[in-house]
Design an enzyme around this catalytic site. Structure first.
Site, short mmCIF file in Angstrom:
data_model
loop_
_atom_site.label_atom_id
_atom_site.label_comp_id
_atom_site.label_asym_id
_atom_site.label_seq_id
_atom_site.Cartn_x
_atom_site.Cartn_y
_atom_site.Cartn_z
N ARG A 111 -0.20 8.48 9.71
CA ARG A 111 -0.22 7.09 10.01
C ARG A 111 -0.06 6.37 8.59
O ARG A 111 -0.58 6.85 7.60
CB ARG A 111 -1.70 6.50 10.46
CG ARG A 111 -1.66 4.99 10.60
CD ARG A 111 -2.75 4.56 11.18
NE ARG A 111 -4.02 4.94 10.40
CZ ARG A 111 -4.40 3.98 9.55
NH1 ARG A 111 -3.77 3.02 9.14
NH2 ARG A 111 -5.53 4.27 8.69
N HIS A 127 -8.77 10.00 4.76
CA HIS A 127 -8.49 8.99 3.60
C HIS A 127 -8.77 9.61 2.31
O HIS A 127 -9.89 10.11 2.06
CB HIS A 127 -9.54 7.90 3.90
CG HIS A 127 -9.11 6.63 3.33
ND1 HIS A 127 -8.93 6.31 1.89
CD2 HIS A 127 -8.11 5.36 3.68
CE1 HIS A 127 -8.32 5.31 1.60
NE2 HIS A 127 -7.75 4.51 2.69
N HIS A 163 -11.05 10.01 8.27
CA HIS A 163 -10.65 8.65 8.50
C HIS A 163 -10.03 8.02 9.92
O HIS A 163 -10.39 7.22 10.51
CB HIS A 163 -9.92 8.08 7.31
CG HIS A 163 -9.67 6.64 7.36
ND1 HIS A 163 -10.36 5.62 7.28
CD2 HIS A 163 -8.37 6.15 7.39
CE1 HIS A 163 -10.02 4.55 7.26
NE2 HIS A 163 -8.64 4.43 7.47
N ARG A 178 -0.95 8.95 2.41
CA ARG A 178 -2.24 9.38 2.28
C ARG A 178 -2.28 10.73 2.38
O ARG A 178 -3.19 11.53 1.72
CB ARG A 178 -3.09 8.73 3.40
CG ARG A 178 -3.31 7.56 3.30
CD ARG A 178 -3.96 6.58 4.38
NE ARG A 178 -4.16 5.17 4.10
CZ ARG A 178 -4.91 4.38 5.13
NH1 ARG A 178 -5.23 4.84 6.30
NH2 ARG A 178 -4.88 3.09 4.75
N GLU A 206 0.76 -1.04 -0.17
CA GLU A 206 0.11 -0.09 0.09
C GLU A 206 0.79 1.09 -0.03
O GLU A 206 2.06 1.17 0.05
CB GLU A 206 -0.89 0.09 1.06
CG GLU A 206 -1.97 -1.17 1.03
CD GLU A 206 -2.83 -1.17 2.43
OE1 GLU A 206 -2.62 -0.29 3.46
OE2 GLU A 206 -3.77 -2.11 2.38
#
Length: 646
Positions: free
Chosen positions: A467, A316, A432, A371, A196
């Site tokens: 994160r 997100h 998110h 992100r 990811e």
């Protein structure tokens, strides 16, 4: 006294703290002076937290196991008297991965109450699609995982915390597998590891695109067969029960309200673990379930716990944009549907509505950028082009692979006329994950004795300013396990006093107000909730400015004052409790913590981007910290319902 240690140069900006009893909003900001002995050029979280703490003294489509689970293991309060008190060795607030994993361990040493706001499976864990990151491949390394985590966290992560989590993570995954969690395997029989955004290796363990649901299932099934664990569903945590022992604040349990029977149930416990999740519903669009109203962070703040890094709200980049679907949903969603990071990790490409790929022009990592970068890039595209969503396309991959890898996403889109195997997915950013929270040491300890934290409610130093994808379930597993031994030690040194329950007056369910007054209060509360969410989205969103943050601070204060005045005009009293009113109280508390922390950071780092301070500043690479404040006066949201007994 409520003060804050923002990331700063170490200069004392204000030497006068507010007097005891002053309004919460009149906060005096002090830079990182208090941590100078611990924090030099590097942010040493274990010193800045652990030593500091030592010296400072819901509607849900039911999952397959839910009915069986309910009939076997939950404890209802239908036969309990109003004002009942329960005594346990351990009280766990929250039934996500952190709370359940912890409960299973400490249950070997005493009785455990798992207190959950809705159904046991209704948690952020259950909605986690992507997976759990861990070093399980020979070509990967702990050092590489650490590097990726620290880079994504904009170098605000604590290196010791990162090393612990990345090192202990693989064993936590193996424990889940031993407990019956089923993850996807490749044709070679080994675990299928995906990649990811922000990761340099394939290290994401997953169960299709429903990883959280599978982990929750395995943990709940284990809970069912443990006679020492008692689950109290539909119990809303109102406030922690605290007292003073000299200069120390001590936690002795929690007051709750059974939202089905409208009874107040008091839990007296030797140890309390707060694992209540995040605060997504301070925003109008969030991937979080309805239960995520910041209850844990708010009750901890009111109980004098240290709060840190609340400015770092992760949006997100890719939630499903309902406006772009061929068939529009018949009613607005209660929470946004997440399109997992793994879609981009497996080759998904982002386009604007002119089918122009835009991510390479923002970052050389393109769709695999962290992100915060992707969310800001999408936000920029939407504003420049005056459009409401962008497109995420995975249709160039083989149909069979898409359907096997993302069955949940494919099914959700298909019911609205969208086939992701041949059409792009309309996406838009949504709130998110909260990277900040209740400040924790390396064993989940807080500055409140007897109170431990794990999961999204905690700020451990792992995530820093942003994160890394799939590090959240990992952190929850690692810190839930690390909090076990100190919790057991504390439990063994504590004793139950049956008279303890009488130290605090009991919250009151407002039956006396009558249905007309309650209907007015509910109507007003829902209106105020929407107004607060709108302020947060417009002024404290992906892109910020000092002017907008100050405007938000002012408007939130005015809105809260107006709401409280209305409640009390209708006969509401400060000791009264109701689900929506108490949620609103917590939303106000958390929104103010976010705004205050954002105003304190005079740089752009990770998830906090402000046009007034657009650059990284090495001298400001410190956490924001909100220290305990007076709970005697101030707004309803910022103080406990009752005074702490001395």
């Amino acid at each position: 006294m409520t003060t804050c240690i923002p990331a700063g140069s170490g200069n004392l900006h204000c030497s006068v703290a507010p007097c005891r009893g002053q309004d919460y909003r009149k906060t005096s900001w002090v830079s990182g002076v208090a941590f100078n002995r611990c924090i030099q050029k590097e942010l040493l979280w274990s010193c800045g937290v652990s030593k500091f703490l030592q010296t400072q003294r819901c509607n849900y489509s039911k999952s397959p196991f839910s009915e069986n689970w309910k009939s076997l293991r939950t404890v209802t309060s239908s036969c309990l008297r109003e004002g009942s008190t329960k005594y346990f060795d351990f009280a766990v607030i929250g039934s996500g991965v952190a709370g359940l994993r912890y409960a299973l361990e400490v249950a070997r040493h005493g009785s455990v109450a798992v207190i959950t706001k809705a159904e046991p499976h209704e948690s952020n864990t259950n909605y986690a699609q992507g997976g759990v990151s861990a070093v399980l491949c020979p070509s990967d390394s702990v050092e590489s995982h650490m590097h990726d985590t620290i880079v994504a966290g904009a170098y605000l992560c604590d290196e010791e915390t990162v090393r612990i989590v990345c090192t202990e993570g693989p064993d936590r995954i193996r424990e889940l597998i031993a407990m019956g969690a089923s993850f996807d395997h490749g044709e070679d029989g080994n675990l299928h590891l995906t990649r990811e955004g922000g990761h340099s290796h394939h290290r994401i363990v997953h169960a299709a695109d429903m990883t959280g649901r599978e982990i929750e299932r395995a943990l709940l099934e284990a809970i069912v067969y443990d006679p020492n664990i008692h689950v109290f569903e539909h119990h809303f945590a109102i406030d922690l029960l605290t007292c003073q022992d000299g200069s120390d604040t001590v936690c002795l349990g929690v007051d709750t309200m059974n939202t089905e029977t409208q009874e107040v149930i008091r839990f007296i416990s030797k140890v309390t673990l707060l694992a209540s999740g995040g605060v997504g519903h301070i925003y109008p669009s969030t991937t979080n379930p309805l239960v995520a109203t910041g209850d844990g962070m708010a009750i901890a703040h009111r109980a004098q716990a240290v709060i840190s890094n609340m400015e770092f709200v992760q949006f997100h980049p890719t939630a499903l944009a309902d406006e772009g679907l061929p068939v529009k949903p018949s009613k607005s969603r209660e929470n946004a549907f997440l399109i997992t990071e793994a879609v981009r990790g497996d080759g998904g490409i982002l386009y604007n509505l002119s089918m122009e790929r835009f991510m390479p022009s923002y970052d050389e990592r393109a769709e695999l950028a962290p992100r915060d970068v992707v969310a800001r890039s999408i936000d920029d595209q939407l504003k420049k082009r005056n459009e409401k969503y962008v497109l995420l396309d995975i249709s160039h991959k083989p149909r069979k692979k898409i359907l096997s890898r993302f069955p949940n996403i494919a099914a959700e889109c298909l019911q609205y006329g969208l086939d992701i195997t041949c059409q792009p997915i309309p996406v838009v950013p949504a709130a998110h994950y909260m990277c900040g929270g209740v400040r924790a040491g390396l064993q989940g300890e807080t500055n409140v004795r007897g109170l431990y934290v794990a999961g999204e409610v905690a700020c451990t130093g792992l995530h820093g300013a942003n994160r890394l994808a799939s590090n959240s379930l990992l952190e929850a597993l690692v810190f839930a396990r690390r909090a076990v031994q100190p919790s057991i030690d504390h439990m063994k040194s504590s004793k139950h006093d049956l008279g303890t329950s009488n130290w605090w007056s009991r919250p009151v369910v407002p039956f006396s107000l009558g249905s007309e007054a309650m209907d007015k209060i509910l109507l007003m509360t829902r209106k105020v909730r929407r107004e607060l969410q709108s302020i947060m989205w417009e002024c404290v969103g992906i892109i910020r400015s000092t002017t907008r943050l100050q405007f938000a601070e002012q408007k939130i204060g005015e809105l809260e004052a107006k709401w409280e005045e209305y409640l009390f005009q209708q006969g509401w009293e400060p000791t009264m409790v109701g689900l929506e009113a108490c949620e609103m109280r917590n939303l106000f508390c958390c929104a103010k913590l976010v705004v205050s922390s954002a105003l304190a950071r005079h740089e752009s780092r990770g998830l906090h981007y402000t046009i007034d301070f657009p650059n990284l500043e090495e001298s400001k690479r410190l956490p924001t910290v909100i220290l305990p404040g007076s709970s005697v006066k101030g707004t309803w949201s910022s103080r406990q319902l009752h005074k702490q007994p001395l």
